[in-house]
Design an enzyme around this catalytic site. Structure first.
Site, PDB file in Angstrom:
ATOM      1  N   LEU A   1      30.674  26.538  40.650  1.00 17.87           N
ATOM      2  CA  LEU A   1      29.664  27.587  40.450  1.00 17.87           C
ATOM      3  C   LEU A   1      29.038  27.380  39.076  1.00 17.87           C
ATOM      4  CD1 LEU A   1      32.027  30.531  41.495  1.00 17.87           C
ATOM      5  CD2 LEU A   1      30.485  29.249  42.989  1.00 17.87           C
ATOM      6  N   GLU A   2      27.729  27.491  38.999  1.00 19.59           N
ATOM      7  CA  GLU A   2      27.038  27.375  37.699  1.00 19.59           C
ATOM      8  C   GLU A   2      26.656  28.794  37.316  1.00 19.59           C
ATOM      9  OE1 GLU A   2      24.423  25.474  40.037  1.00 19.59           O
ATOM     10  OE2 GLU A   2      25.691  23.720  40.260  1.00 19.59           O
TER      11      GLU A   2
ATOM     12  N   GLY B   1      24.966  39.935  42.244  1.00 23.30           N
ATOM     13  CA  GLY B   1      23.640  39.893  41.625  1.00 23.30           C
ATOM     14  C   GLY B   1      23.324  41.194  40.907  1.00 23.30           C
TER      15      GLY B   1
ATOM     16  N   GLN C   1      28.848  33.783  49.151  1.00 23.73           N
ATOM     17  CA  GLN C   1      29.048  33.679  50.598  1.00 23.73           C
ATOM     18  C   GLN C   1      28.552  32.328  51.080  1.00 23.73           C
ATOM     19  OE1 GLN C   1      26.658  36.781  52.445  1.00 23.73           O
ATOM     20  NE2 GLN C   1      25.391  36.869  50.606  1.00 23.73           N
TER      21      GLN C   1
HETATM   22  O1  LIG Z   1      26.234  25.046  43.632  1.00 21.49           O
HETATM   23  C1  LIG Z   1      26.736  24.064  44.217  1.00 21.49           C
HETATM   24  C2  LIG Z   1      25.976  23.261  45.090  1.00 21.49           C
HETATM   25  C3  LIG Z   1      26.601  22.189  45.722  1.00 21.49           C
HETATM   26  N1  LIG Z   1      27.917  21.933  45.498  1.00 21.49           N
HETATM   27  C4  LIG Z   1      28.603  20.806  46.177  1.00 21.49           C
HETATM   28  C5  LIG Z   1      28.254  20.714  47.644  1.00 21.49           C
HETATM   29  C6  LIG Z   1      27.426  19.481  47.758  1.00 21.49           C
HETATM   30  O2  LIG Z   1      27.708  18.813  48.982  1.00 21.49           O
HETATM   31  C7  LIG Z   1      27.839  18.661  46.554  1.00 21.49           C
HETATM   32  C8  LIG Z   1      26.761  17.773  46.022  1.00 21.49           C
HETATM   33  O3  LIG Z   1      25.608  18.558  45.789  1.00 21.49           O
HETATM   34  P1  LIG Z   1      24.201  17.862  45.569  1.00 21.49           P
HETATM   35  O4  LIG Z   1      23.979  16.847  46.658  1.00 21.49           O
HETATM   36  O5  LIG Z   1      23.186  18.920  45.354  1.00 21.49           O
HETATM   37  O6  LIG Z   1      24.507  17.122  44.176  1.00 21.49           O
HETATM   38  P2  LIG Z   1      23.971  15.764  43.589  1.00 21.49           P
HETATM   39  O7  LIG Z   1      23.785  15.963  42.147  1.00 21.49           O
HETATM   40  O8  LIG Z   1      22.797  15.291  44.396  1.00 21.49           O
HETATM   41  O9  LIG Z   1      25.238  14.840  43.815  1.00 21.49           O
HETATM   42  P3  LIG Z   1      25.446  13.624  44.854  1.00 21.49           P
HETATM   43  O10 LIG Z   1      24.711  12.463  44.256  1.00 21.49           O
HETATM   44  O11 LIG Z   1      26.928  13.426  44.922  1.00 21.49           O
HETATM   45  O12 LIG Z   1      24.849  14.083  46.174  1.00 21.49           O
HETATM   46  O13 LIG Z   1      28.200  19.621  45.545  1.00 21.49           O
HETATM   47  C9  LIG Z   1      28.672  22.714  44.642  1.00 21.49           C
HETATM   48  O14 LIG Z   1      29.871  22.494  44.446  1.00 21.49           O
HETATM   49  N2  LIG Z   1      28.047  23.757  44.015  1.00 21.49           N
END
Ligand SMILES: O=c1ccn([C@H]2C[C@H](O)[C@@H](COP(=O)(O)OP(=O)(O)OP(=O)(O)O)O2)c(=O)[nH]1
Length: 178
Positions: A121-122, A98, A139
């Site tokens: 990662l975004e 950060g 982390q």
């Molecule tokens: O920065 C992040 C946050 C989450 N994840 C992973 C872990 C999480 O279990 C999965 C799905 O995240 P989330 O539920 O927030 O996404 P969604 O857009 O709601 O997808 P889904 O419909 O598959 O739940 O993506 C990441 O890879 N990066």
């Protein structure tokens, strides 16, 4: 409740938490340090459409590192493949990252119980900054939950991000109907 170092180790022993590769010195008091994986990606189009499948171009971070520029959304990936079968994993940034002006996620870095994959990662930056494959980037912290789970993420029919990969994964928002 957040798991301590001892509890994270115990859950790894039990098979409830998987972190690959795992290095003991990456385990903090109540977190585990994850590292920037080999690949980055950017969207091909300059205007994204939340209803459409926005495609990405993926490239390898060269040995000498890669300079991230402000105003560009980069997708990165953790070097670590993780599984969490009983706790809610959260991906947080590191203070040292950060302080370089690097954000590693655009929304809450919440994971789901049953999530089995590397983490996308975004990444966005406040000023140009050179990043390297394998640098500590975030982390993982693990929350204990209350109650039983009905549908684990890896058993959810429409889970979008559970197909194992070592590359960043673009938004699959287009799979939602709205
Ligand atoms: O920065 C992040 C946050 C989450 N994840 C992973 C872990 C999480 O279990 C999965 C799905 O995240 P989330 O539920 O927030 O996404 P969604 O857009 O709601 O997808 P889904 O419909 O598959 O739940 O993506 C990441 O890879 N990066």
């Amino acid at each position: 409740m957040i798991l301590t170092d001892q509890q994270i180790l115990a859950e790894i022993e039990r098979g409830n938490i998987v972190i690959e590769p795992f290095e003991r010195n990456c385990l903090g008091t109540n977190s585990y340090d994850v590292h920037l994986g080999r690949y980055l990606a950017t969207y091909k189009d300059s205007v994204l459409d939340a209803r459409k499948h926005n495609e990405i171009s993926t490239f390898e971070i060269p040995e000498e590192g890669f300079v991230l520029e402000p105003g560009v959304l980069y997708l990165g990936v953790t070097e670590e493949y993780t599984e969490s079968h009983a706790h809610v994993p959260f991906l947080e940034g590191k203070s040292s990252v950060g302080r370089l002006g690097i954000d590693i996620h655009a929304t809450a870095g919440k994971g789901d119980i049953g999530f089995c994959n590397t983490w996308t990662l975004e990444i966005s930056v406040s000023m140009p900054v050179r990043v390297y494959y394998g640098m500590p980037v975030g982390q993982l912290i693990y929350f204990a939950v209350q109650g039983d789970v009905q549908t684990f993420y890896n058993r959810k029919a429409n889970a979008k991000y559970n197909d194992r990969t070592d590359k960043p994964v673009e938004s699959m928002m287009w799979k939602n109907s709205f």
